[in-house]
Design a protein around this motif. Structure first.
Motif, PDB file in Angstrom:
ATOM      1  N   ASP A   1     -47.534  -2.170   9.148  1.00 19.56           N
ATOM      2  CA  ASP A   1     -48.444  -3.117   8.484  1.00 19.56           C
ATOM      3  C   ASP A   1     -49.829  -2.485   8.438  1.00 19.56           C
ATOM      4  O   ASP A   1     -50.496  -2.371   9.479  1.00 19.56           O
ATOM      5  CB  ASP A   1     -48.463  -4.424   9.277  1.00 19.56           C
ATOM      6  CG  ASP A   1     -49.319  -5.494   8.602  1.00 19.56           C
ATOM      7  OD1 ASP A   1     -49.946  -5.186   7.563  1.00 19.56           O
ATOM      8  OD2 ASP A   1     -49.350  -6.620   9.118  1.00 19.56           O
TER       9      ASP A   1
ATOM     10  N   LEU B   1     -43.158  -3.462   9.369  1.00 14.47           N
ATOM     11  CA  LEU B   1     -42.748  -4.234   8.198  1.00 14.47           C
ATOM     12  C   LEU B   1     -41.295  -3.953   7.823  1.00 14.47           C
ATOM     13  O   LEU B   1     -40.572  -4.858   7.401  1.00 14.47           O
ATOM     14  CB  LEU B   1     -43.656  -3.914   7.011  1.00 14.47           C
ATOM     15  CG  LEU B   1     -45.117  -4.352   7.128  1.00 14.47           C
ATOM     16  CD1 LEU B   1     -45.890  -3.946   5.872  1.00 14.47           C
ATOM     17  CD2 LEU B   1     -45.221  -5.857   7.356  1.00 14.47           C
ATOM     18  N   ASN B   2     -40.875  -2.683   7.978  1.00 11.10           N
ATOM     19  CA  ASN B   2     -39.520  -2.335   7.552  1.00 11.10           C
ATOM     20  C   ASN B   2     -39.005  -1.145   8.348  1.00 11.10           C
ATOM     21  O   ASN B   2     -39.752  -0.215   8.655  1.00 11.10           O
ATOM     22  CB  ASN B   2     -39.513  -2.002   6.053  1.00 11.10           C
ATOM     23  CG  ASN B   2     -38.107  -1.899   5.502  1.00 11.10           C
ATOM     24  OD1 ASN B   2     -37.153  -2.386   6.102  1.00 11.10           O
ATOM     25  ND2 ASN B   2     -37.969  -1.262   4.354  1.00 11.10           N
TER      26      ASN B   2
END
Length: 365
Positions: A113, A93-94
């Motif tokens: 995630d 996700l990041n």
């Protein structure tokens, strides 16, 4: 006219007599000089080879444990590097760091995630339930033992997979859905971007712990016996010639480099100030220890090649070859060719030859 002729003859006779006197004087001078030169040569030969020379000698003591720096070039390498991986396929996700960032232990690096992992755990739990139901069914209906054994195996596989997924939620690098750093260090590479799905055990980024580094140093083979584990080393980076750092020998690789006649010594250095970077070249001086006789520098002839000393024996001085293992300010370290209590000539070396008769004026210790 006759008188003039007589006068000319008279003058010529006088001139001839003067030349003769000059020639005799020159001959006598040359003769005297030659005699003196021969006498000087004979005296020198007698003084050098036949006369008994008065000498000052040094009495060799016992062997000592001496310390001498042995050096070589080296390259800095990270002591520890870490590849950040995860044993399951997940989506990122990041990405919370970038190359060059200094990071702390347990700092978040990547956000995963959680729905991916949760879905896999739920599916594994469903597989376990289904395998259990099937095993109960075949066991209750008394079908043949082979079918029951296969059902038991299927249940065991499903159960193992489920618990393996649960264990990943307790992975030391996974915390609250984030992959975290196992060390204080620096981010070297990042190989993933937000939104990407990675395969299991893919290298996502590389971290390097630079709090301490290892310098792989090449030391001449001649100094092999002088380098010991734990010995103190002094490191000067090529890019920082005014800086000296201390380290310790943590590895000795007993393999020779045939091209350079060196062997590898690993030196570990605390690098809190981050002055040493991987790939940096350095010069390393290791405090080597050896056992040797310590003698005055002036007693050793040709210290750089086929070293020798004048050894006193039965009133004569004999040339003896020795091996120079090292040196300090005014002394040489001799590790072969001498024995304790030997006497070697200090002065005058230029008047001695092999087998020269000598008398000892004084003895130094």
């Amino acid at each position: 006219m006759l008188q003039r002729s007589k006068a000319g003859i008279q003058t010529s006779k006088q001139h001839f007599k003067q030349q003769s006197r000059r020639s005799r004087a020159v001959s006598i001078t040359v003769l005297v000089a030659t005699v003196l030169l021969i006498a000087l040569i004979l005296y020198t030969l007698w003084y050098s080879f036949l006369a008994t020379q008065q000498v000052t000698v040094f009495s060799v003591g016992r062997q000592q444990q001496v310390v001498e720096n042995v050096g070589g070039g080296g390259l800095v390498d990270a002591k520890q590097s870490f590849n950040v991986q995860f044993p399951l396929a997940e989506r990122v996700l990041n990405v919370m760091v970038k190359p060059g960032d200094h990071i702390k232990h347990n700092q978040a690096l990547l956000k995963l995630d959680p729905s991916q992992l949760n879905a896999q755990i739920q599916q594994a739990a469903n597989d376990v339930t289904a395998a259990q139901v099937y095993l109960n069914s075949v066991s209750a209906t008394a079908i043949n033992p082979v079918t029951i054994a296969q059902a038991q195996q299927a249940y065991q596989v499903a159960n193992n997979h489920y618990h393996a997924l649960l264990a990943q939620t307790n992975n030391p690098t996974l915390h609250s859905g984030n992959l975290i750093s196992p060390v204080d260090g620096t981010v070297i590479t990042v190989a993933i971007s937000p939104g990407e799905v990675f395969a299991a055990n893919t290298i996502l980024m590389t971290l390097m712990d630079q709090s301490s580094v290892i310098i792989h140093t090449q030391i001449p083979l001649a100094n092999l016996q002088q380098v010991q584990m734990g010995a103190v080393a002094h490191i000067t980076p090529s890019a920082l010639p005014d800086v000296t750092l201390d380290g310790k020998v943590t590895g000795i690789i007993p393999q020779a480099n045939a091209q350079t006649d060196t062997f590898q010594v690993d030196v570990t250095v605390v690098n809190n100030r981050q002055l040493l970077l991987p790939g940096m070249s350095t010069y390393v001086r290791v405090e080597g220890q050896q056992t040797a006789f310590v003698v005055p520098r002036i007693a050793v002839l040709n210290p750089d090649h086929e070293s020798s000393v004048f050894l006193v024996h039965n009133g004569r001085a004999y040339l003896k070859q020795v091996h120079v293992a090292g040196s300090a300010a005014n002394v040489f370290y001799i590790d072969s060719g001498l024995s304790a209590n030997d006497q070697i000539v200090v002065l005058p070396l230029n008047r001695l030859h092999h087998g020269q008769a000598i008398t000892i004026n004084s003895v130094e210790h």
